[in-house]
Design an enzyme around this catalytic site. Structure first.
Site, PDB file in Angstrom:
ATOM      1  N   ASN A 119      44.276  65.923 -30.022  1.00 52.41           N
ATOM      2  CA  ASN A 119      43.248  64.954 -30.426  1.00 52.41           C
ATOM      3  C   ASN A 119      43.760  63.559 -30.747  1.00 52.41           C
ATOM      4  OD1 ASN A 119      42.207  67.863 -31.756  1.00 52.41           O
ATOM      5  ND2 ASN A 119      40.702  66.752 -30.543  1.00 52.41           N
ATOM      6  N   LYS A 124      46.387  76.070 -24.819  1.00 55.08           N
ATOM      7  CA  LYS A 124      46.877  74.845 -24.190  1.00 55.08           C
ATOM      8  C   LYS A 124      48.255  74.469 -24.743  1.00 55.08           C
ATOM      9  CE  LYS A 124      47.179  70.141 -24.521  1.00 55.08           C
ATOM     10  NZ  LYS A 124      47.233  69.154 -25.598  1.00 55.08           N
ATOM     11  N   HIS A 129      41.325  66.510 -19.754  1.00 57.69           N
ATOM     12  CA  HIS A 129      41.315  65.824 -18.458  1.00 57.69           C
ATOM     13  C   HIS A 129      41.395  66.821 -17.302  1.00 57.69           C
ATOM     14  CE1 HIS A 129      41.659  61.978 -20.427  1.00 57.69           C
ATOM     15  NE2 HIS A 129      42.780  62.329 -21.017  1.00 57.69           N
TER      16      HIS A 129
END
Length: 231
Positions: A37, A124, A144
């Site tokens: 973030n 992730k 993305h």
């Protein structure tokens, strides 16, 4: 289709450079936690501050949480990230496993399960360790990568984690690093969340996105710095 997409992205962006040395898994893991973030420049600065403050991660295990929070302030979400980093380092230090070298002997599934067992570490983050530190053919999926793959039509999934599972089921050998890196570049600079610049997209003819923007979008500042190839 992934092979074709990867080749097309390489034609446009080139073959991404890799770190000249494999970063230690624990270093990569901490850097990836810091990257959550926020942008790569801020998280890199926070990571460098943390390394200067605690050259040996065992020193961080003994440090007060508030001190860690202050050191990583640049990365944002300091309470959450400092807690996750300290928890990781404290638990690994207990068993003298701080170097995380033992995960080299695990297969991808085992390594992901082990790493995600720690608070604050998701799929992730764990998959970034496999790709950037262990050089495994595993393609992490951030916002993305998730957005671009779904717009192009490679997958039709509602979450990055589901996209990750789908594309890594049969990922062509040896493409993970270039595909991941170039999809991030595509998502940052061209296939943006709003006002994508489809007029200059190198994969526009492969893309199934029904809301293509045929008007040239304003240029944005180039941002090719990638944290995890610089740890």
């Amino acid at each position: 289709m992934l092979d074709k997409l990867n080749r097309r992205l390489i034609e446009h962006f080139g073959v991404p450079e890799r770190n000249k040395r494999k970063p230690a898994p624990v270093d990569l893991l901490i850097a990836t936690i810091l990257s959550q973030n926020t942008n790569d420049n801020n998280s890199y600065e926070a990571y460098q501050n943390l390394k200067r403050k605690y050259p040996d991660w065992r020193e961080l295990a003994k440090a007060p949480l508030k001190e860690i929070e202050k050191t990583i302030k640049k990365a944002g979400l300091t309470n959450q990230k400092a807690g996750a980093i300290k928890n990781l380092v404290v638990n690994l230090s207990k068993d003298n496993r701080l170097d995380l070298k033992f995960i080299n002997k695990m297969n991808n599934k085992e390594a992901l399960e082990f790493l995600t067992s720690f608070k604050g570490i998701g799929v992730k983050t764990a998959s970034c360790v496999l790709l950037f530190s262990l050089y495994r053919n595993v393609c992490p999926v951030d916002t993305h990568v998730h957005r671009t793959l779904n717009r192009i039509g490679i997958v039709n999934e509602k979450s990055p984690e589901k996209t990750f599972l789908r594309i890594n089921e049969n990922l062509p050998e040896g493409i993970a690093h270039s595909l991941h890196t170039n999809l991030i570049k595509l998502g940052r600079g061209i296939c943006r969340p709003t006002n994508p610049d489809c007029t200059v997209c190198p994969v526009a003819d492969l893309c199934a996105y029904p809301e293509k923007n045929t008007q040239k979008a304003p240029k944005r500042k180039k941002n090719d710095f990638l944290l995890l190839d610089n740890v």
